[in-house]
Design an enzyme around this catalytic site. Structure first.
Site, PDB file in Angstrom:
ATOM      1  N   LYS A 111      -1.027-103.350   6.335  1.00  0.00           N
ATOM      2  CA  LYS A 111      -0.100-103.288   7.463  1.00  0.00           C
ATOM      3  C   LYS A 111       1.345-103.544   7.063  1.00  0.00           C
ATOM      4  O   LYS A 111       2.272-103.126   7.758  1.00  0.00           O
ATOM      5  CB  LYS A 111      -0.523-104.288   8.548  1.00  0.00           C
ATOM      6  CG  LYS A 111      -1.840-103.922   9.233  1.00  0.00           C
ATOM      7  CD  LYS A 111      -2.187-104.922  10.319  1.00  0.00           C
ATOM      8  CE  LYS A 111      -3.469-104.536  11.039  1.00  0.00           C
ATOM      9  NZ  LYS A 111      -3.820-105.487  12.118  1.00  0.00           N
ATOM     10  N   LYS A 192     -12.871 -90.480  12.405  1.00  0.00           N
ATOM     11  CA  LYS A 192     -13.313 -91.156  13.622  1.00  0.00           C
ATOM     12  C   LYS A 192     -12.350 -90.888  14.772  1.00  0.00           C
ATOM     13  O   LYS A 192     -11.155 -90.704  14.568  1.00  0.00           O
ATOM     14  CB  LYS A 192     -13.407 -92.667  13.388  1.00  0.00           C
ATOM     15  CG  LYS A 192     -14.582 -93.095  12.533  1.00  0.00           C
ATOM     16  CD  LYS A 192     -14.647 -94.603  12.448  1.00  0.00           C
ATOM     17  CE  LYS A 192     -15.844 -95.061  11.627  1.00  0.00           C
ATOM     18  NZ  LYS A 192     -15.920 -96.546  11.541  1.00  0.00           N
ATOM     19  N   LYS A 195      -6.783 -93.316  18.510  1.00  0.00           N
ATOM     20  CA  LYS A 195      -5.519 -92.967  19.127  1.00  0.00           C
ATOM     21  C   LYS A 195      -4.702 -92.150  18.138  1.00  0.00           C
ATOM     22  O   LYS A 195      -4.563 -92.518  16.980  1.00  0.00           O
ATOM     23  CB  LYS A 195      -4.749 -94.229  19.513  1.00  0.00           C
ATOM     24  CG  LYS A 195      -3.448 -93.930  20.254  1.00  0.00           C
ATOM     25  CD  LYS A 195      -2.755 -95.206  20.683  1.00  0.00           C
ATOM     26  CE  LYS A 195      -1.480 -94.882  21.455  1.00  0.00           C
ATOM     27  NZ  LYS A 195      -0.770 -96.098  21.882  1.00  0.00           N
TER      28      LYS A 195
END
Length: 331
Positions: A111, A192, A195
């Site tokens: 991240k 998968k 969003k």
């Protein structure tokens, strides 16, 4: 019953993959375990958030979880920031885990790799995650394999704290979450469902209306082979539709292939099954959305119940570490 803890961030929306892959197991599990479900809004602010959007998404996610079937009369479902003990115990655990422990966390590396701004909270949030679990004397934490490292850190923190100060925390164990349906993106069936940018044509949201669901499934990527076969390698798009239809109807996906000789019929039945599956969720969500005060009242009651448990654990931790009793702690 053993106590099970799960947390979910109020970011984005909830899609069909979330429902079939995890949330349906949460709903079933509330009758089998002493289940604690937390909307972890404190974790959300490790990256910049729009305050109004965060407030709205926290309420919306709570209502979606209830619409899916989590019952606050059966399980504990609450908002993390409503229980102050989470932040207090997080500080003690930040003082228990090491800099090296946190630096090795894979998710922090991922991240922070390309981020312009990396908050200290993003670095230390595994200590907050450990506090979330340990506050509730949790026995089991169902996680995906990508979260195993975080539960190992939680166990290490509990063991280290107990070794320094005496038995204070239950040392939880992880359990790989029960595998749900394999739901892939309708436009990219090798990835998968998640969003994505723009209108997310490959993602079915729980609150999509029937025409939107039918349109997305009708436009789902298949192939040019012209045969309905469950073959995730050579026919991933067709296999994805069979997986979705099977999960929505409670039948093994591989058993359905013999019933179809055209992609159009398969897509039509798949769309009908998904519409039927999501309709009661959409209807229940609309009822909850129309009366936000009711949800907020339920969350206040749940926060009181959560605080009863968390305050007892925090009292043990304060006493163990040597803090002077006082204030309104009551221990």
């Amino acid at each position: 019953m053993p106590r099970v803890f799960s947390g979910i961030q109020p970011s984005g929306d909830v899609h069909l993959g979330n429902l079939l892959g995890a949330l349906r197991h949460w709903v079933a599990g509330q009758w089998e375990w002493d289940a604690v479900h937390c909307v972890v809004d404190l974790h959300a602010v490790t990256v910049p958030q729009d305050p109004a959007e965060l407030r709205a998404s926290t309420l919306r996610l709570t209502q979606l979880l209830m619409a899916v079937g989590l019952d606050p009369e059966v399980c504990l479902i609450f908002v993390q920031s409503h229980v102050r003990e989470h932040t207090e115990l997080a500080w003690l655990l930040q003082c228990t885990v090491s800099f090296g422990d946190l630096r090795r966390m894979n998710q922090f590396k991922e991240k922070s790799a390309d981020a312009d701004f990396v908050s200290a909270g993003l670095f230390t949030y595994p200590a907050l995650q450990a506090a979330d679990v340990l506050l509730y004397d949790t026995d089991i934490v169902p996680v995906g394999d990508d979260q195993r490292q975080h539960i190992e850190l939680t166990r290490d923190a509990a063991i280290r704290f107990n070794s320094r100060y005496g038995d204070t925390f239950v040392v939880p164990r992880h359990r790989i979450a029960e595998a749900g349906a394999r739901v892939m993106d309708l436009q990219n069936p090798t990835s998968k469902m998640s969003k994505s940018a723009g209108e997310a044509p490959g993602t079915i949201w729980l609150l999509d209306d029937p025409p939107a669901i039918e349109r997305k499934i009708r436009r789902a990527v298949t192939d040019s082979l012209g045969q309905v076969r469950y073959d995730t390698v050579n026919q991933p798009g067709v296999s994805n539709l069979l997986d979705i239809l099977g999960a929505a109807t409670g039948r093994p996906a591989a058993d359905l292939e013999e019933e179809y000789d055209s992609y159009g019929t398969l897509k039509g039945d798949c769309a009908d099954a998904v519409v039927a599956l999501l309709e009661p969720i959409r209807r229940r969500f609309a009822e909850l959305e129309a009366d936000p005060g009711h949800t907020q009242g339920l969350l206040r009651q749940s926060a009181e119940r959560a605080t009863e448990i968390a305050s007892r654990t925090m009292g043990r931790a304060r006493e163990a570490v040597g803090f002077l009793p006082g204030g309104n702690w009551g221990w």
